[in-house]
Design a protein around this motif. Structure first.
Motif, PDB file in Angstrom:
ATOM      1  N   ARG A  68     -16.650  21.379  -2.496  1.00  0.00           N
ATOM      2  CA  ARG A  68     -15.684  21.087  -1.535  1.00  0.00           C
ATOM      3  C   ARG A  68     -16.223  21.395  -0.051  1.00  0.00           C
ATOM      4  O   ARG A  68     -15.845  20.798   0.999  1.00  0.00           O
ATOM      5  CB  ARG A  68     -14.516  22.124  -1.945  1.00  0.00           C
ATOM      6  CG  ARG A  68     -13.900  21.278  -3.190  1.00  0.00           C
ATOM      7  CD  ARG A  68     -12.566  22.016  -3.532  1.00  0.00           C
ATOM      8  NE  ARG A  68     -12.962  23.320  -3.741  1.00  0.00           N
ATOM      9  CZ  ARG A  68     -12.080  24.386  -3.963  1.00  0.00           C
ATOM     10  NH1 ARG A  68     -10.775  24.358  -3.938  1.00  0.00           N
ATOM     11  NH2 ARG A  68     -12.465  25.711  -4.171  1.00  0.00           N
ATOM     12  N   TYR A  69     -16.909  22.411   0.079  1.00  0.00           N
ATOM     13  CA  TYR A  69     -17.227  23.099   1.483  1.00  0.00           C
ATOM     14  C   TYR A  69     -18.287  22.117   1.854  1.00  0.00           C
ATOM     15  O   TYR A  69     -18.100  21.925   3.389  1.00  0.00           O
ATOM     16  CB  TYR A  69     -17.939  24.616   1.144  1.00  0.00           C
ATOM     17  CG  TYR A  69     -16.805  25.641   0.732  1.00  0.00           C
ATOM     18  CD1 TYR A  69     -15.451  25.803   1.303  1.00  0.00           C
ATOM     19  CD2 TYR A  69     -17.204  26.761   0.101  1.00  0.00           C
ATOM     20  CE1 TYR A  69     -14.602  26.296   1.049  1.00  0.00           C
ATOM     21  CE2 TYR A  69     -16.212  27.792  -0.187  1.00  0.00           C
ATOM     22  CZ  TYR A  69     -14.928  27.457   0.260  1.00  0.00           C
ATOM     23  OH  TYR A  69     -13.814  28.367   0.073  1.00  0.00           O
ATOM     24  N   ARG A 122     -18.288  30.107 -14.829  1.00  0.00           N
ATOM     25  CA  ARG A 122     -18.596  30.478 -13.525  1.00  0.00           C
ATOM     26  C   ARG A 122     -19.635  29.513 -12.583  1.00  0.00           C
ATOM     27  O   ARG A 122     -19.288  29.043 -11.551  1.00  0.00           O
ATOM     28  CB  ARG A 122     -19.157  31.757 -13.531  1.00  0.00           C
ATOM     29  CG  ARG A 122     -18.342  33.050 -13.682  1.00  0.00           C
ATOM     30  CD  ARG A 122     -19.245  34.082 -13.673  1.00  0.00           C
ATOM     31  NE  ARG A 122     -20.109  34.176 -14.494  1.00  0.00           N
ATOM     32  CZ  ARG A 122     -21.215  35.002 -14.732  1.00  0.00           C
ATOM     33  NH1 ARG A 122     -21.412  35.611 -13.743  1.00  0.00           N
ATOM     34  NH2 ARG A 122     -22.351  34.669 -15.512  1.00  0.00           N
ATOM     35  N   TRP A 163     -18.181  23.401  -8.060  1.00  0.00           N
ATOM     36  CA  TRP A 163     -16.938  22.657  -7.301  1.00  0.00           C
ATOM     37  C   TRP A 163     -16.415  23.200  -5.905  1.00  0.00           C
ATOM     38  O   TRP A 163     -16.463  22.605  -5.126  1.00  0.00           O
ATOM     39  CB  TRP A 163     -15.864  22.962  -8.355  1.00  0.00           C
ATOM     40  CG  TRP A 163     -14.578  22.536  -7.669  1.00  0.00           C
ATOM     41  CD1 TRP A 163     -13.420  22.835  -7.345  1.00  0.00           C
ATOM     42  CD2 TRP A 163     -14.274  21.052  -7.440  1.00  0.00           C
ATOM     43  NE1 TRP A 163     -12.563  22.123  -6.838  1.00  0.00           N
ATOM     44  CE2 TRP A 163     -13.083  20.778  -6.845  1.00  0.00           C
ATOM     45  CE3 TRP A 163     -15.054  19.805  -7.423  1.00  0.00           C
ATOM     46  CZ2 TRP A 163     -12.151  19.529  -6.561  1.00  0.00           C
ATOM     47  CZ3 TRP A 163     -14.410  18.607  -7.277  1.00  0.00           C
ATOM     48  CH2 TRP A 163     -13.296  18.517  -6.710  1.00  0.00           C
ATOM     49  N   ARG A 164     -16.709  24.562  -5.801  1.00  0.00           N
ATOM     50  CA  ARG A 164     -16.453  25.263  -4.453  1.00  0.00           C
ATOM     51  C   ARG A 164     -17.520  24.755  -3.402  1.00  0.00           C
ATOM     52  O   ARG A 164     -17.259  24.439  -2.274  1.00  0.00           O
ATOM     53  CB  ARG A 164     -16.595  26.846  -4.583  1.00  0.00           C
ATOM     54  CG  ARG A 164     -15.998  27.531  -3.552  1.00  0.00           C
ATOM     55  CD  ARG A 164     -15.995  28.798  -3.791  1.00  0.00           C
ATOM     56  NE  ARG A 164     -15.631  29.443  -4.971  1.00  0.00           N
ATOM     57  CZ  ARG A 164     -16.020  30.228  -5.751  1.00  0.00           C
ATOM     58  NH1 ARG A 164     -17.092  30.746  -5.592  1.00  0.00           N
ATOM     59  NH2 ARG A 164     -15.492  30.575  -6.899  1.00  0.00           N
ATOM     60  N   GLN A 209     -17.289  26.407 -11.446  1.00  0.00           N
ATOM     61  CA  GLN A 209     -16.525  26.940 -10.347  1.00  0.00           C
ATOM     62  C   GLN A 209     -17.470  26.901  -9.073  1.00  0.00           C
ATOM     63  O   GLN A 209     -16.881  26.620  -8.066  1.00  0.00           O
ATOM     64  CB  GLN A 209     -15.771  28.179 -10.661  1.00  0.00           C
ATOM     65  CG  GLN A 209     -14.598  28.180 -11.827  1.00  0.00           C
ATOM     66  CD  GLN A 209     -14.460  29.472 -12.236  1.00  0.00           C
ATOM     67  OE1 GLN A 209     -14.760  30.647 -11.791  1.00  0.00           O
ATOM     68  NE2 GLN A 209     -13.323  29.625 -13.067  1.00  0.00           N
ATOM     69  N   PHE A 210     -18.486  27.464  -9.107  1.00  0.00           N
ATOM     70  CA  PHE A 210     -19.362  27.578  -8.230  1.00  0.00           C
ATOM     71  C   PHE A 210     -19.761  26.253  -7.612  1.00  0.00           C
ATOM     72  O   PHE A 210     -19.741  26.040  -6.422  1.00  0.00           O
ATOM     73  CB  PHE A 210     -20.636  28.394  -8.494  1.00  0.00           C
ATOM     74  CG  PHE A 210     -21.968  28.244  -7.399  1.00  0.00           C
ATOM     75  CD1 PHE A 210     -21.440  28.823  -6.275  1.00  0.00           C
ATOM     76  CD2 PHE A 210     -22.860  27.533  -7.699  1.00  0.00           C
ATOM     77  CE1 PHE A 210     -22.747  28.844  -5.233  1.00  0.00           C
ATOM     78  CE2 PHE A 210     -23.955  27.184  -6.851  1.00  0.00           C
ATOM     79  CZ  PHE A 210     -23.791  28.289  -5.585  1.00  0.00           C
TER      80      PHE A 210
END
Length: 62
Positions: free
Chosen positions: A39-40, A29, A35-36, A32-33
């Motif tokens: 990207r943003y 998790r 990476w997200r 993933q957080f």
């Protein structure tokens, strides 16, 4: 401009913190957080740079 720099530093620290937490806990998790968020933040940075370039190039009649 100082606000953008502050947000950039906070974003880098948060992404790095997520990666470090992933390395310690092996919980995906956090990765993933991170990476997200990366990207943003990259999209927002590109939009800001595009607006700065348009501001330099465009001649807007008043």
């Amino acid at each position: 401009m100082w606000l953008l720099r502050l947000l950039a530093v906070l974003t880098v620290l948060t992404v790095a913190g997520g990666v470090v937490l992933f390395l310690f806990t092996r919980d995906t998790r956090y990765l993933q957080f991170s990476w997200r968020l990366f990207r943003y933040s990259l999209v927002v940075a590109l939009l800001v740079f595009a607006l700065m370039i348009i501001e330099r190039v465009a001649v807007i009649p008043v």
